[in-house]
Design a protein around this motif. Structure first.
Motif, PDB file in Angstrom:
ATOM      1  N   VAL A 117       0.844  -1.196   0.000  1.00  0.00           N
ATOM      2  CA  VAL A 117       0.000   0.000   0.000  1.00  0.00           C
ATOM      3  C   VAL A 117       0.878   1.244   0.000  1.00  0.00           C
ATOM      4  N   SER A 152      -4.564   6.679  -3.016  1.00  0.00           N
ATOM      5  CA  SER A 152      -4.033   5.527  -2.300  1.00  0.00           C
ATOM      6  C   SER A 152      -4.345   4.269  -3.096  1.00  0.00           C
ATOM      7  N   MET A 153      -3.362   3.375  -3.168  1.00  0.00           N
ATOM      8  CA  MET A 153      -3.558   2.133  -3.919  1.00  0.00           C
ATOM      9  C   MET A 153      -3.061   0.933  -3.126  1.00  0.00           C
ATOM     10  N   LEU A 154      -3.786  -0.165  -3.276  1.00  0.00           N
ATOM     11  CA  LEU A 154      -3.414  -1.447  -2.699  1.00  0.00           C
ATOM     12  C   LEU A 154      -3.094  -2.368  -3.866  1.00  0.00           C
ATOM     13  N   ASP A 164      -7.213  -2.372  -5.083  1.00  0.00           N
ATOM     14  CA  ASP A 164      -8.164  -1.323  -4.722  1.00  0.00           C
ATOM     15  C   ASP A 164      -7.476   0.029  -4.858  1.00  0.00           C
ATOM     16  N   ALA A 165      -8.248   1.024  -5.267  1.00  0.00           N
ATOM     17  CA  ALA A 165      -7.717   2.381  -5.433  1.00  0.00           C
ATOM     18  C   ALA A 165      -8.734   3.384  -4.902  1.00  0.00           C
ATOM     19  N   ILE A 166      -8.241   4.414  -4.248  1.00  0.00           N
ATOM     20  CA  ILE A 166      -9.103   5.423  -3.652  1.00  0.00           C
ATOM     21  C   ILE A 166      -8.554   6.813  -3.959  1.00  0.00           C
ATOM     22  N   VAL A 178      -6.291   3.333   4.387  1.00  0.00           N
ATOM     23  CA  VAL A 178      -5.969   1.907   4.486  1.00  0.00           C
ATOM     24  C   VAL A 178      -7.171   1.139   5.031  1.00  0.00           C
ATOM     25  N   GLN A 180     -10.208   1.959   4.759  1.00  0.00           N
ATOM     26  CA  GLN A 180     -11.218   1.931   3.696  1.00  0.00           C
ATOM     27  C   GLN A 180     -10.891   0.866   2.664  1.00  0.00           C
ATOM     28  N   HIS A 181      -9.585   0.718   2.346  1.00  0.00           N
ATOM     29  CA  HIS A 181      -9.155  -0.352   1.435  1.00  0.00           C
ATOM     30  C   HIS A 181      -9.616  -1.716   1.970  1.00  0.00           C
ATOM     31  N   ASN A 184     -13.202  -2.340   1.615  1.00  0.00           N
ATOM     32  CA  ASN A 184     -13.607  -2.585   0.227  1.00  0.00           C
ATOM     33  C   ASN A 184     -13.317  -4.006  -0.238  1.00  0.00           C
TER      34      ASN A 184
END
Length: 278
Positions: A117, A152-154, A164-166, A178, A180-181, A184
């Protein structure tokens, strides 16, 4: 794992998303036109980023090989505005779920999925709709502010797959993103068989407790100024220690549920070269 198989499977069931809930307006795509709703969706998915005219011609050639199906750039833009972005989010999350739950999926390390992340500040196009979306101060005669966001990306470490991307508000806390990731993806991936690797700046007792409560293993890269007393007690380069959770350490925890937990997270010295999965 052959991801193209997953992609093909997703494309084969793309009609599952042919639903008016993804339209802006119940009558947006009811008229019979050269292109259907799903044609506009597919066009977005296969677009290679070239000029709009070239992309339209190639899509028509591959789809029908019939020049009478060619539409204007204006018609394309008008219809695309009637598609809700939620369709692409739903398709992506379903694809992620299919990949990680496939019998062909090869885990990154010892039956564990390794995720990375990281976050970054981005500046978006300075247009009205974007400024409204991210609560940017409206322009005045003497002042204008471009919309900035916290991205932010996972990412899966082995396959370089964005899990996942936010895009959050510029003032968003990366640790909260994080959480929130995790929210999701928790029904898409087996969190107890997941390890998340964090860069400097993420380490905090609250986040470690959150991950522990979810059953997620983790590795933080940290500066030596964090947990100095505990690190100094280590007698070897690869040693597990426990953090004592006391009032001083919990006073800054904002989440009341996390604050009540008695779980003891572990931290490893940043001098370690190799960290085994225990």
């Amino acid at each position: 794992m052959n991801f193209m198989v997953g992609v093909e499977n997703s494309i084969c069931r793309i009609e599952d998303y042919n639903d008016y809930k993804y339209w802006y307006g119940r009558k947006a795509f009811i008229r019979v036109r050269k292109w259907s709703f799903m044609d506009y969706v597919l066009f977005v998915l296969v677009n290679k980023g070239r000029s709009c005219a070239i992309e339209i011609e190639e899509y028509v050639k591959e789809r029908w090989d019939d020049e009478s199906k060619i539409i204007s750039k204006q018609a394309l833009s008008k219809q695309r505005l009637k598609i809700k972005p939620k369709i692409f989010k739903d398709m992506n999350m379903d694809f992620i779920s299919d990949v990680f739950n496939s019998s062909e999926f090869e885990h990154d390390f010892k039956d564990y999925t390794i995720l990375i992340v990281d976050g970054s500040d981005l500046q978006l196009p300075n247009i009205k709709i974007t400024k409204e979306e991210f609560n940017v101060t409206p322009d005045t005669i003497v002042y204008t502010q471009a919309p900035s966001v916290k991205a932010s990306m996972l990412i899966d470490a082995k396959y370089n797959l964005v899990v996942d991307a936010i895009l959050g508000d510029f003032k968003s806390n990366e640790r909260e993103l994080v959480k929130q990731h995790i929210s999701n993806i928790e029904d898409k991936i087996n969190l107890e068989k997941t390890v998340i690797i964090f860069d400097r700046g993420y380490i905090s007792l609250e986040l470690m407790l959150f991950l522990e409560n979810k059953g997620i293993k983790y590795l933080f890269r940290s500066n030596e100024r964090y947990y100095q007393n505990e690190i100094l007690t280590m007698k070897s380069r690869d040693e597990t220690i426990q953090l004592e959770i006391n009032t001083n350490r919990t006073q800054n925890i904002k989440d009341k549920n996390i604050k009540k937990t008695s779980t003891k997270p572990r931290i490893l010295s940043n001098k370690n070269r190799q960290t085994p999965i225990r």
